[in-house]
Design an enzyme around this catalytic site. Sequence first.
Site, PDB file in Angstrom:
ATOM      1  N   ASP A   1      -1.350   6.199  -7.528  1.00 23.82           N
ATOM      2  CA  ASP A   1      -2.117   7.281  -6.920  1.00 23.82           C
ATOM      3  C   ASP A   1      -2.307   7.099  -5.426  1.00 23.82           C
ATOM      4  O   ASP A   1      -2.245   5.993  -4.894  1.00 23.82           O
ATOM      5  CB  ASP A   1      -3.479   7.429  -7.612  1.00 23.82           C
TER       6      ASP A   1
ATOM      7  N   HIS B   1      -6.760   2.227   3.359  1.00 24.12           N
ATOM      8  CA  HIS B   1      -7.614   3.417   3.314  1.00 24.12           C
ATOM      9  C   HIS B   1      -7.812   4.039   4.694  1.00 24.12           C
ATOM     10  O   HIS B   1      -8.525   5.023   4.829  1.00 24.12           O
ATOM     11  CB  HIS B   1      -8.967   3.150   2.650  1.00 24.12           C
TER      12      HIS B   1
ATOM     13  N   ARG C   1      -5.904 -16.521  -5.088  1.00 19.86           N
ATOM     14  CA  ARG C   1      -6.702 -17.684  -5.452  1.00 19.86           C
ATOM     15  C   ARG C   1      -6.953 -17.632  -6.951  1.00 19.86           C
ATOM     16  O   ARG C   1      -6.985 -16.543  -7.544  1.00 19.86           O
ATOM     17  CB  ARG C   1      -8.035 -17.736  -4.709  1.00 19.86           C
TER      18      ARG C   1
ATOM     19  N   GLU D   1      -5.726   4.294  -9.863  1.00 19.85           N
ATOM     20  CA  GLU D   1      -6.307   2.970  -9.562  1.00 19.85           C
ATOM     21  C   GLU D   1      -7.519   3.099  -8.659  1.00 19.85           C
ATOM     22  O   GLU D   1      -8.426   2.272  -8.716  1.00 19.85           O
ATOM     23  CB  GLU D   1      -5.247   2.078  -8.898  1.00 19.85           C
ATOM     24  N   GLU D   2      -7.536   4.133  -7.824  1.00 16.77           N
ATOM     25  CA  GLU D   2      -8.610   4.266  -6.843  1.00 16.77           C
ATOM     26  C   GLU D   2      -9.941   4.674  -7.475  1.00 16.77           C
ATOM     27  O   GLU D   2     -10.906   4.947  -6.765  1.00 16.77           O
ATOM     28  CB  GLU D   2      -8.222   5.283  -5.770  1.00 16.77           C
TER      29      GLU D   2
END
Length: 447
Positions: free
Chosen positions: A117, A418, A228, A183-184
Amino acid sequence: MRPTARPLRHLLLAAGAGVVLLAPAAQARQAPADDGLTDAVAAATSAIEGRVVEWRRHLHEHPELGFAETNTAAYVADRLRAMGMEVRTGVGRTGVVAILKGDLPGSRVVALRSDMDALPVLEATGLPFASKATGTYQGQTVPVAHACGHDAHMAMLLGAAQVLSGMKDRFGGTIVFIFQPAEEGAPPGEPMGGAALMIHEGALKDPAPEAIFGIHVVPGKTGTLFYRPQGFMAASDRVDITLNGRQTHGAWPWRGVDVIAASSQVVNTINTLTARTVDPTTTPTVFTISTINAGVRYNIIPDKSVMSGTLRTFDVDQRNALVERARAAVDHVAHIYGATSEFSIFQNAALVYNDPPLSQWLAPVLVEAAGAENVNPASPPTTVAEDFSFFQQQIPGVFYHLGGSKTGVDPADSAPNHSPQFDVDESVLPVGVRAHVLTALRFLQRP
């Protein structure tokens, strides 16, 4: 649910020096003994580099918002079918799942994931293939752009699928390619976002992957890979607060219930709660009120104020405790002013928890893909979020970042994700392809 991340005891905050993480396994281990696979993958990736760039540019120019990725999904599915894969569409509304089986004996199953998206952002990159697309968001027509790099993610995973489909004679087992919508975050009115919906509709079944891996482009030294173990990206909650008062003339505030003043107090209270009740050296926490909507005229105190914000956390228990304190504090502030309050919270993404053993295993594989000097398996955590975390709640997984800043540009000076100016140096696309391919192949080789 995957375990909660342990306190980040190796996190050192030095004034003016940024964030430094000193983890026990700060250096990537040596790459596996060369069996010719590394060179073969590099050559196959180089051969399709132009195609990957072409895919990225097409997808960049034609972005679509979450759960509206109809043309995007069709474009992805058509190319996967042309590679000879079994393809399922409509998984999680517009999601695509493709399955590739190797020719050699093997029963392992591994998944690779990309999001699809775009965002309601007016692109300002000046690229010749910049987006001019629009979409509908909250009932309004808005500009749409791939301002978070999902176009690059799709192109890299399509590139990996192309390479792997040509290497079926070199592996056994199954690779699942997941192209995920939304996903947003869940669009307004939707009960869940793309990852959760794909899981609900069977993306991790038939076949069932043993592990899942994903990449995200971010500002960073060109072509570097970093992550990580344990908590890497924050859990993200949307918080909505409504204060209900009584409308009155702005000159007679005592004759009403002033939700404007109460709203100001709510913001200050939440800021103070976060700063004074959470130890930022063990569990980094951000709680921000980002919108306040109230009133229509300068001399009328309205009867309602609606606020929204975001909460980013790295520890489940600490997050839950802070939410309850905030809920109680908002209700108390409202009561003082004579108002009533409504407090709701919606989790857009859980904690991105990188499975520790899998994280350790992955480091030398990424060295194969990018070189030892370009891999950091002990990166600092980040307060941005990703709903890849919902896949990790189901099966072990590792999510890592790919530095996509322009060559020679300080990442600190790169436009962030963004931003209207966000762009990706296309020279990093082959790095992502190689990382995907080698991760899948090496995982399937595991005893």
